[in-house]
Scaffold this motif. Structure first.
Motif, PDB file in Angstrom:
ATOM      1  N   GLY A 151      54.724   8.320  40.731  1.00  0.00           N
ATOM      2  CA  GLY A 151      54.242   7.358  39.504  1.00  0.00           C
ATOM      3  C   GLY A 151      52.807   7.295  39.176  1.00  0.00           C
ATOM      4  O   GLY A 151      52.281   6.534  38.428  1.00  0.00           O
ATOM      5  N   TYR A 181      55.900   3.703  35.668  1.00  0.00           N
ATOM      6  CA  TYR A 181      54.875   4.345  34.477  1.00  0.00           C
ATOM      7  C   TYR A 181      54.669   3.102  33.686  1.00  0.00           C
ATOM      8  O   TYR A 181      55.107   3.234  32.555  1.00  0.00           O
ATOM      9  CB  TYR A 181      55.685   5.347  33.509  1.00  0.00           C
ATOM     10  CG  TYR A 181      56.145   6.449  34.764  1.00  0.00           C
ATOM     11  CD1 TYR A 181      54.982   7.455  35.132  1.00  0.00           C
ATOM     12  CD2 TYR A 181      57.222   6.806  35.313  1.00  0.00           C
ATOM     13  CE1 TYR A 181      55.323   8.379  36.007  1.00  0.00           C
ATOM     14  CE2 TYR A 181      57.871   7.750  36.128  1.00  0.00           C
ATOM     15  CZ  TYR A 181      56.650   8.603  36.556  1.00  0.00           C
ATOM     16  OH  TYR A 181      57.034   9.649  37.325  1.00  0.00           O
ATOM     17  N   SER A 240      61.627   2.790  36.491  1.00  0.00           N
ATOM     18  CA  SER A 240      60.931   3.530  35.679  1.00  0.00           C
ATOM     19  C   SER A 240      59.814   2.837  35.004  1.00  0.00           C
ATOM     20  O   SER A 240      58.699   3.159  34.826  1.00  0.00           O
ATOM     21  CB  SER A 240      61.798   4.115  34.635  1.00  0.00           C
ATOM     22  OG  SER A 240      62.842   4.753  35.347  1.00  0.00           O
ATOM     23  N   ASP A 242      50.694   4.776  29.910  1.00  0.00           N
ATOM     24  CA  ASP A 242      50.684   5.973  29.111  1.00  0.00           C
ATOM     25  C   ASP A 242      49.253   6.542  28.868  1.00  0.00           C
ATOM     26  O   ASP A 242      48.507   5.820  28.375  1.00  0.00           O
ATOM     27  CB  ASP A 242      51.720   5.932  28.093  1.00  0.00           C
ATOM     28  CG  ASP A 242      53.093   5.581  28.145  1.00  0.00           C
ATOM     29  OD1 ASP A 242      53.615   6.266  29.380  1.00  0.00           O
ATOM     30  OD2 ASP A 242      53.606   4.966  27.453  1.00  0.00           O
ATOM     31  N   LEU A 282      49.641   9.561  38.039  1.00  0.00           N
ATOM     32  CA  LEU A 282      49.063  10.839  37.258  1.00  0.00           C
ATOM     33  C   LEU A 282      47.717  11.265  37.911  1.00  0.00           C
ATOM     34  O   LEU A 282      46.656  10.600  37.831  1.00  0.00           O
ATOM     35  CB  LEU A 282      49.002  10.456  35.935  1.00  0.00           C
ATOM     36  CG  LEU A 282      48.339  11.436  35.298  1.00  0.00           C
ATOM     37  CD1 LEU A 282      49.269  12.783  34.883  1.00  0.00           C
ATOM     38  CD2 LEU A 282      48.203  10.963  33.612  1.00  0.00           C
ATOM     39  N   THR A 299      51.073   5.868  35.735  1.00  0.00           N
ATOM     40  CA  THR A 299      50.798   6.292  34.521  1.00  0.00           C
ATOM     41  C   THR A 299      51.678   7.646  34.388  1.00  0.00           C
ATOM     42  O   THR A 299      51.853   8.322  35.127  1.00  0.00           O
ATOM     43  CB  THR A 299      49.324   6.561  34.259  1.00  0.00           C
ATOM     44  OG1 THR A 299      48.584   5.369  34.744  1.00  0.00           O
ATOM     45  CG2 THR A 299      48.807   7.075  32.932  1.00  0.00           C
ATOM     46  N   SER A 300      52.133   7.828  32.952  1.00  0.00           N
ATOM     47  CA  SER A 300      52.688   9.055  32.772  1.00  0.00           C
ATOM     48  C   SER A 300      51.771   9.670  31.724  1.00  0.00           C
ATOM     49  O   SER A 300      50.776   8.926  30.950  1.00  0.00           O
ATOM     50  CB  SER A 300      54.192   8.798  32.003  1.00  0.00           C
ATOM     51  OG  SER A 300      53.909   7.928  31.033  1.00  0.00           O
ATOM     52  N   ASN A 301      51.989  10.891  31.556  1.00  0.00           N
ATOM     53  CA  ASN A 301      51.005  11.915  30.689  1.00  0.00           C
ATOM     54  C   ASN A 301      51.884  12.157  29.339  1.00  0.00           C
ATOM     55  O   ASN A 301      52.939  12.789  29.537  1.00  0.00           O
ATOM     56  CB  ASN A 301      50.689  13.190  31.511  1.00  0.00           C
ATOM     57  CG  ASN A 301      49.929  14.083  30.662  1.00  0.00           C
ATOM     58  OD1 ASN A 301      49.124  13.475  29.532  1.00  0.00           O
ATOM     59  ND2 ASN A 301      49.877  15.393  30.771  1.00  0.00           N
ATOM     60  N   LYS A 302      51.024  11.712  28.394  1.00  0.00           N
ATOM     61  CA  LYS A 302      51.618  12.159  26.963  1.00  0.00           C
ATOM     62  C   LYS A 302      51.153  13.309  26.026  1.00  0.00           C
ATOM     63  O   LYS A 302      51.034  13.428  24.774  1.00  0.00           O
ATOM     64  CB  LYS A 302      51.985  10.852  26.186  1.00  0.00           C
ATOM     65  CG  LYS A 302      52.719   9.925  26.814  1.00  0.00           C
ATOM     66  CD  LYS A 302      54.160  10.062  26.828  1.00  0.00           C
ATOM     67  CE  LYS A 302      54.919   8.821  27.474  1.00  0.00           C
ATOM     68  NZ  LYS A 302      56.355   9.087  27.771  1.00  0.00           N
TER      69      LYS A 302
END
Length: 447
Positions: free
Chosen positions: A105, A31, A27, A34, A107, A77-80
């Motif tokens: 994984g 990611y 994980s 962010d 974005l 990259t994950s989206n916050k």
């Protein structure tokens, strides 16, 4: 049997723990970055979208049509961010959303566009108050208005055009002083006050390079001034230093070294000769001596601009010295990108040191901003009243001079120049009708 059961349980727990570690490690790898924020900076002919990230971005992008979109893939990259809450005032970008990624994984961001754009993307390293960023510049691809050449510029009684450039803007805050005072805000406030004074002067007109909180590329600032037929470009800034002690205003002009390098750069861009040389470019085009004639004409244009810049700068320094402390008592030459235009006199005004607590506070007050703007205006106005461009209203109404001779009265002089006593008194700030022999009077032009 009991011991074996305990051992088996222990092995099972170890396997479970290892499995959890593998999942967590995967994980973290999937990611590693962010997306923490999205900021949009629209301007008249482009829009800048800034992605705030927790780490350096790894990205790819491509454009799509029917409808027009710009797709950006951010790896690991994950989206916050709640993209639905982003405020968009752009004429080019109508929506920012996510889409199905090409792989796990990644974005995928989609910028929905109103028309085709020229995208330019680049990462930025952390600089306070921001961390890692990815900048997405979307430039309007519609055909821009053609630049007005010098030969087209002359018209009877035209206004003298002053291009006013508020330094920095948008994603570029400039220097940040005590109390989170941003240079980009102060420069825009002073620029607007200066424009107001210019527009109140008959025969002069201001044009703003930027009118809001957005960034304009340094190379485009002089291009904008040229397309708007500017007679002078004034770039407004606030200085800064690593220690809080330095303070005071200064005015900068282009150095000879930078001037020579800019001439060389323009020489390499033959398609731009017509922008600078007007009809002369057509005469020298496709001739064996084109390169040498163009160089000579560009040299003369740059020389004239540099002389005019120096004279305007000297007058502004003098006026600013009446309202604020000066850091430099004479114009200073430097290699500054915004001053590089060969055909437009250009100056850069450092209104004070935003890094100095006392001066930063002053620069943020309306009264001090107004004093600075008025001083810059007066220096500019006085120069153009003395040296008005051909065909301008100021040229037609330039004050003439008369030396009072024996036996002459104010009424006699007024009759000679077909003006009134009241206008003569106003032009020369006279409190009475009495004049003395040898006194130099300015004769107002016809209105």
């Amino acid at each position: 049997m009991m011991v074996l059961s305990v051992m088996e349980r222990a092995r099972g727990l170890i396997k479970l723990f290892v499995g959890i570690l593998v999942v967590l490690t995967w994980s973290a790898a999937a990611y590693a970055n962010d997306l923490k924020g999205v900021r949009v900076w629209p301007s008249p002919d482009s829009t800048r979208v800034v992605l705030d990230l927790s780490d350096q971005p790894s990205y790819k992008y491509f454009s799509l049509t029917n409808p027009h979109r710009l797709v950006v893939d951010l790896k690991q990259t994950s989206n916050k961010v709640d993209l639905s809450k982003i405020k968009l005032d752009s004429k080019l970008v109508k929506k920012i959303r996510t889409s199905k990624p090409p792989e796990k994984g990644t974005l995928r961001l989609v910028l929905e566009l109103t028309r085709p754009v020229k995208p330019v993307l680049f990462p930025l390293s952390p600089t306070k108050p921001y961390g890692d960023r990815l900048v997405i510049d979307a430039f309007d691809t519609r055909e821009p208005a053609k630049a007005i050449t010098a030969s087209q510029k002359v018209s009877q009684d035209r206004d003298v055009i002053i291009a006013i450039d508020a330094g920095h803007g948008g994603e570029d805050p400039g220097s940040i002083g005590p109390g989170k005072r941003f240079e980009k805000r102060i420069t825009l406030q002073i620029a607007k006050r200066l424009a107001n004074y210019v527009n109140k002067q008959k025969g002069m007109k201001a044009t703003m390079v930027r009118t809001g909180d957005y960034y304009v590329n340094l190379n485009r600032r002089s291009e904008i001034a040229r397309k708007r037929q500017a007679d002078l470009l004034i770039s407004i800034h606030a200085d800064a230093f690593t220690s809080p002690q330095p303070r005071g205003a200064s005015v900068w002009v282009l150095s000879q070294g930078r001037a020579n390098s800019e001439i060389g750069r323009w020489m390499e861009q033959t398609e731009k000769h017509s922008e600078l040389l007007g009809g002369a470019a057509e005469v020298i085009e496709n001739t064996s001596s084109e390169k040498y004639v163009a160089r000579a004409l560009l040299d003369m244009s740059m020389d004239r601009s540099m002389v005019e810049s120096q004279e305007v700068a000297a007058r502004i320094v003098k006026e600013m010295g009446k309202v604020t402390k000066l850091h430099k008592k004479k114009p200073v030459a430097a290699s500054l990108a915004v001053l590089k235009s060969p055909d437009i006199p250009s100056i850069l005004v450092e209104t004070g040191f935003i890094s100095n607590p006392t001066e930063a506070k002053l620069l943020s007050t309306a009264s001090h901003q107004d004093k600075l703007a008025l001083a810059i205006f007066r220096g500019t106005r006085d120069y153009f009243k003395q040296h008005p461009p051909h065909g301008s209203y100021l040229a037609r109404n330039k004050s003439r001079q008369h030396v009072v001779q024996s036996g002459e009265s104010l009424s006699l002089i007024a009759a000679r120049y077909k003006t009134s006593v009241s206008k003569l008194k106003k032009e020369n700030k006279l409190k009475s009708d009495v004049v003395r022999i040898g006194q130099v009077l300015r004769i107002p032009g016809s209105s």
